[in-house]
Design a protein around this motif. Structure first.
Motif, short mmCIF file in Angstrom:
data_model
loop_
_atom_site.label_atom_id
_atom_site.label_comp_id
_atom_site.label_asym_id
_atom_site.label_seq_id
_atom_site.Cartn_x
_atom_site.Cartn_y
_atom_site.Cartn_z
N LEU A 77 -6.50 5.85 -1.71
CA LEU A 77 -5.34 6.05 -0.85
C LEU A 77 -5.39 7.41 -0.15
O LEU A 77 -4.92 7.54 1.00
N THR A 78 -5.95 8.41 -0.81
CA THR A 78 -6.09 9.72 -0.17
C THR A 78 -7.05 9.64 1.01
O THR A 78 -6.81 10.22 2.07
N VAL B 34 0.83 -1.21 0.00
CA VAL B 34 0.00 0.00 0.00
C VAL B 34 0.87 1.25 0.00
O VAL B 34 0.64 2.19 -0.78
N VAL C 30 -5.76 6.57 -6.39
CA VAL C 30 -5.35 7.80 -5.69
C VAL C 30 -6.46 8.25 -4.74
O VAL C 30 -6.20 8.68 -3.60
N TYR D 57 1.12 4.08 -3.01
CA TYR D 57 0.80 5.50 -2.76
C TYR D 57 1.97 6.40 -3.18
O TYR D 57 1.77 7.43 -3.83
N ARG E 65 1.95 9.16 -6.28
CA ARG E 65 2.22 10.57 -5.96
C ARG E 65 3.36 11.12 -6.81
O ARG E 65 3.42 12.33 -7.06
N ARG F 178 -7.58 7.00 2.78
CA ARG F 178 -6.86 6.30 3.84
C ARG F 178 -5.92 7.25 4.59
O ARG F 178 -5.87 7.27 5.82
N HIS F 179 -5.17 8.04 3.85
CA HIS F 179 -4.13 8.88 4.45
C HIS F 179 -4.73 10.08 5.19
O HIS F 179 -4.42 10.31 6.36
#
Length: 532
Positions: free
Chosen positions: A515-516, A460, A512, A464, A468, A518-519
């Motif tokens: 993952l965004t 993961v 994206v 990411y 990016r 998640r972050h």
């Protein structure tokens, strides 16, 4: 008007303790001393001081008289206030019963009660003229410091239990850098505290009642004669005299004898400070939450002209709880100096908030440059946008939201300004809104996360970083702290466990987005704001 409960809170548990469960909300108008032989005929709202009480029957008669004439409450010394029958009588009649410390003189209690009532009356009258360092109470302490300095023939400082300077004598004939720094900063510097603590000075003060002599130190700090200031079982503070060397037993005894007198003045000062602090906190909360009455609060706090910003301040906690509390006290004291005409600093939900004036043409970072916030220690500072007084609640909400991102490590810190952080705010709000859609259930991302957890892989994080920095393995690897070749190997392993076509724009955009979420959603909340 202040209530019985308010009086007990202002005076503190050292002196007063509520013994009944009823009548504590009654307003207090005055204090009446019931002398021996008196037939009490109190007025409504008066506190009756049972000076003449020598038996439970006397106390019961006083409680009945107070209830008959609608007195605010009855104050008694042990053991009467703790009598179960008397407490039941007071609760049945609806009269507040308050116990006075056995160590306190009635004259001292009367004086302090009148101080509390006077401070409450000033607050009710909305009197806001400057009063120096809390008016007459502090003036008494400065005068007393001069008197004690003459007794001990040495410069004197009076400090509270947190080593903050409350008053000091005018004479400066014998001084050293430690005394100068203490008076200038209105607090004993940390390095000086550490030196005295290493010599066991504060342990001796906390345990004893007599004077403590500290000889001269190699760094040039002159000898000190110190006496604890106590009332009942509570250590209220201490007095420090800069002496040339060991003093005679007679002079040390005279210095110690001044302690009880200073304790009385220090309690009066603390009651006045508490009243001012409560008024300040009430007005600051009203201003920071908006609503009816904000105009009067803004005028009283000096925030009614020009734009201001709200700064949310989060102090980094030292290792131990006592040090953490000391750091928070020091930070609050530090912030209270020099922020605008009338400093606005208050605590909401464990976070300190300060209202800082915005100069014309200045930016978010500029409001911090000349204020104590810039040098307040290891803190995170989140700065809301510049607004007029009526919109400070919005600036406070913005500062709280930014502070949440700083705490979660989503912003680099230690300072975050609203206008500068819009990309992070957009991503965080998007992630907070999308978190309810369960995006992890779609596509291969959930399975990759399970493999990472079970096998210790980094699928993961690698994905990411690559998305990016597409086509730039050097930067993507640097973000992960690995060599570009290691990144390429991880991508090859990733393709071996899942079928991902990263050449498709829609696939890249979907990943994206997931993952965004998640972050940027890891604060555990959406838009943060301070509690009421």
């Amino acid at each position: 008007m202040i209530t019985v409960s308010g009086v007990v809170d202002r005076m503190g548990a050292t002196l007063l303790r509520a013994r009944s469960a009823t009548g504590l909300g009654a307003p207090v108008a005055d204090v009446v001393i019931v002398e021996p032989g008196d037939t009490p005929r109190p007025g409504a709202g008066e506190l009756l001081l049972g000076v003449a009480v020598t038996a439970v029957s006397d106390a019961a008669a006083l409680v009945r008289s107070g209830a008959q004439h609608q007195a605010a409450g009855v104050l008694l010394k042990p053991p009467f206030a703790a009598d179960a029958g008397l407490r039941a009588l007071a609760e049945r009649l609806g009269t507040a019963l308050v116990e006075v410390s056995a160590d306190a003189a009635w004259a001292q209690v009367t004086w302090l009660l009148r101080t509390v009532l006077d401070a409450a009356a000033l607050s009710d009258a909305d009197i806001t003229e400057p009063r120096g360092d809390h008016g007459a109470a502090a003036g008494d302490l400065f005068t007393l410091a001069d008197v004690v300095a003459a007794i001990v023939d040495a410069p004197v400082t009076i400090e509270d239990a947190q080593s903050r300077v409350v008053a000091y004598s005018a004479r400066q004939d014998r001084t050293d850098p430690a005394r100068v720094a203490t008076i200038m900063g209105r607090r004993v510097p940390n390095d000086v505290l550490a030196r005295f603590r290493s010599r066991g000075v504060f342990r001796k003060l906390s345990l004893g009642r007599s004077t403590v002599f500290v000889p001269a130190q190699p760094d040039g700090t002159l000898p000190r004669l110190i006496v604890p200031i106590r009332m009942g079982g509570e250590l209220l503070g201490s007095m420090w005299a800069v002496v040339p060397g060991p003093v005679t037993s007679e002079r040390a005894l005279a210095f110690a004898d001044a302690g009880p007198v200073v304790a009385l003045r220090l309690l009066r000062w603390r009651a006045t400070v508490d009243a001012d602090a409560a008024r300040h906190a009430e007005q600051a909360r009203l201003l920071l939450h908006g609503g009816e009455g904000w105009r009067a609060a803004a005028a009283e706090l000096g925030c009614d002209s020009g734009p201001h910003r709200v700064v949310a301040i989060d102090a980094a906690d030292p290792p131990t709880a006592p040090e953490a509390e000391g750091a928070r006290l020091a930070l609050r004291q530090h912030l209270a100096r020099g922020i605008g005409r009338a400093p606005v600093v208050t605590e909401l939900g464990g976070v300190l908030y300060a209202v800082v004036g915005q100069r014309a043409g200045a930016g978010g970072h500029d409001v911090l440059r000349d204020s104590p916030l810039a040098t307040a220690g290891p803190v995170a500072l989140a700065v809301g946008t510049a607004v007029e007084a009526g919109e400070l609640a919005r600036s406070r909400e913005q500062a709280a939201e930014l502070l949440g991102l700083l705490r979660a490590g989503l912003l680099p810190g230690p300072v975050a300004v609203w206008e500068d952080c819009w990309p992070a705010l957009v991503l965080h709000r998007l992630a907070s809104a999308a978190a309810r859609a369960d995006l992890d259930e779609l596509g291969p991302l959930g399975r990759l996360a399970e493999l990472d957890a079970r096998q210790g892989t980094h699928h993961v994080a690698t994905l990411y970083a690559w998305l990016r920095h597409p086509g730039d393995p050097r930067r993507a690897g640097a973000e992960l702290g690995i060599h570009p070749n290691t990144l390429r190997y991880r991508l090859k392993r990733l393709h071996a466990v899942t079928e991902l076509d990263l050449t498709t724009p829609e696939v890249r955009l979907a990943l994206v987005t997931q993952l965004t979420v998640r972050h940027w959603g890891r604060t555990g909340a959406g838009r943060l704001s301070a509690p009421d």
